[in-house]
Design a protein around this motif. Structure first.
Motif: not given
Length: 293
Positions: A49, A52-53, A72-73, A75-76, A78, A96-99
């Motif tokens: 986690c 983050t990239e 959730e951290l 976020q990048n 895919q 929560s992983l919107k990408q």
């Protein structure tokens, strides 16, 4: 032997044992990908986690059944692979992983999907095959960018009408489910390119020739009495697929009419000649594919 050792070590929470499983996973990988598949993991390694990239995370073929909120951290992220684990419910943190554009959650123990799945607005490919889904969750119909849906090997009996709202959907894979009729909603989705309903209980296929974007239909291993009619150039995989799906040319129709006329005239011949005609009919009938259960 390696999997056995990993399975034993996975029970031991010490840092030394976890390092044995994860290797030298201390820094962010250059390719922004972490592959922890087939390590017999029973708990998610929190150190991941910190990356983050991260773009791709593979956790396939482990013994996971929960995920930490710290995920959730990422976020990048895919691509997330959670297939071949022990999830009975999809952890909400995944939503929560919107990408996310590709999500693999096949071969688990899922009976439904959470309504929060609709937050994955970027999702384009969803694999949910080999779970315990008795219906296709309607929340999937809210994933407006979805292009590919793999839902085979689930005891699904029907598809929701809302599925037609997925105007970006191009392929749907429903092999080895419990469909007993061709889903009517698919007839209202002319944008589909691939339909797979292999290994179901479908007894009749409707005309699909109006689906001009269709490229492939897989309908094998169904107790059907006909092959689906499709437009020119569409490939079919199943019984009688070698038959031409194209409309007959005028010359072919005229030739059949002439043949039928000759056959009718032949029936008026004396009995000694009709015997030969009878043999010819028998041979023609054996050339027609016969239905078998």
């Amino acid at each position: 032997m390696g999997n056995t050792v990993n399975g034993i070590i996975a029970f031991i929470p010490s840092k030394h044992c976890q390092k044995y499983l994860l290797g030298d996973l201390e820094e962010m990988p250059i390719d922004k990908m972490v592959d922890l598949s087939s390590l017999q993991l029973r708990r998610f390694p929190l150190r991941v986690c910190a990356f983050t990239e991260l773009v791709k995370l593979y956790l396939s073929d482990n013994n996971l059944n929960i995920l930490p909120p710290e995920l959730e951290l990422l976020q990048n992220l895919q691509i997330l692979a959670l297939d071949f684990n022990n999830f009975k419910v999809l952890p909400q943190v995944v939503c929560s992983l919107k990408q996310l554009s590709i999500l693999y959650i096949g071969n688990n123990r899922l009976r439904d999907l959470p309504p929060e799945l609709c937050f994955l607005k970027s999702l384009q490919t969803l694999w949910i095959e080999s779970n315990y889904l008795t219906n296709l969750p309607v929340v999937i119909c809210e994933l407006t960018l979805l292009k590919t849906l793999h839902a085979g090997c689930n005891p699904i009996r029907q598809l929701p009408r809302e599925l037609k709202n997925l105007t970006e959907l191009r392929s749907i894979w429903m092999s080895s489910t419990l469909l007993t009729s061709f889903p009517h909603v698919l007839l209202e989705m002319p944008f589909l390119e691939v339909i797979d309903v292999d290994r179901n209980g479908i007894t009749f296929f409707p005309n699909l020739s109006h689906m001009t974007n269709l490229k492939l239909v897989i309908y094998d291993h169904n107790p059907c009495r006909n092959a689906p009619k499709v437009a020119k150039g569409v490939r079919r995989v199943g019984r009688w697929s070698e038959e031409s799906p194209e409309p007959k040319k005028k010359s072919e129709v005229e030739a059949e009419v002439d043949k039928a006329t000759e056959s009718k005239e032949a029936q008026s011949l004396p009995p000694k000649d009709t015997a030969n005609q009878s043999n010819e009919v028998t041979e023609d009938e054996t050339a027609v594919p016969q239905h078998s259960v």
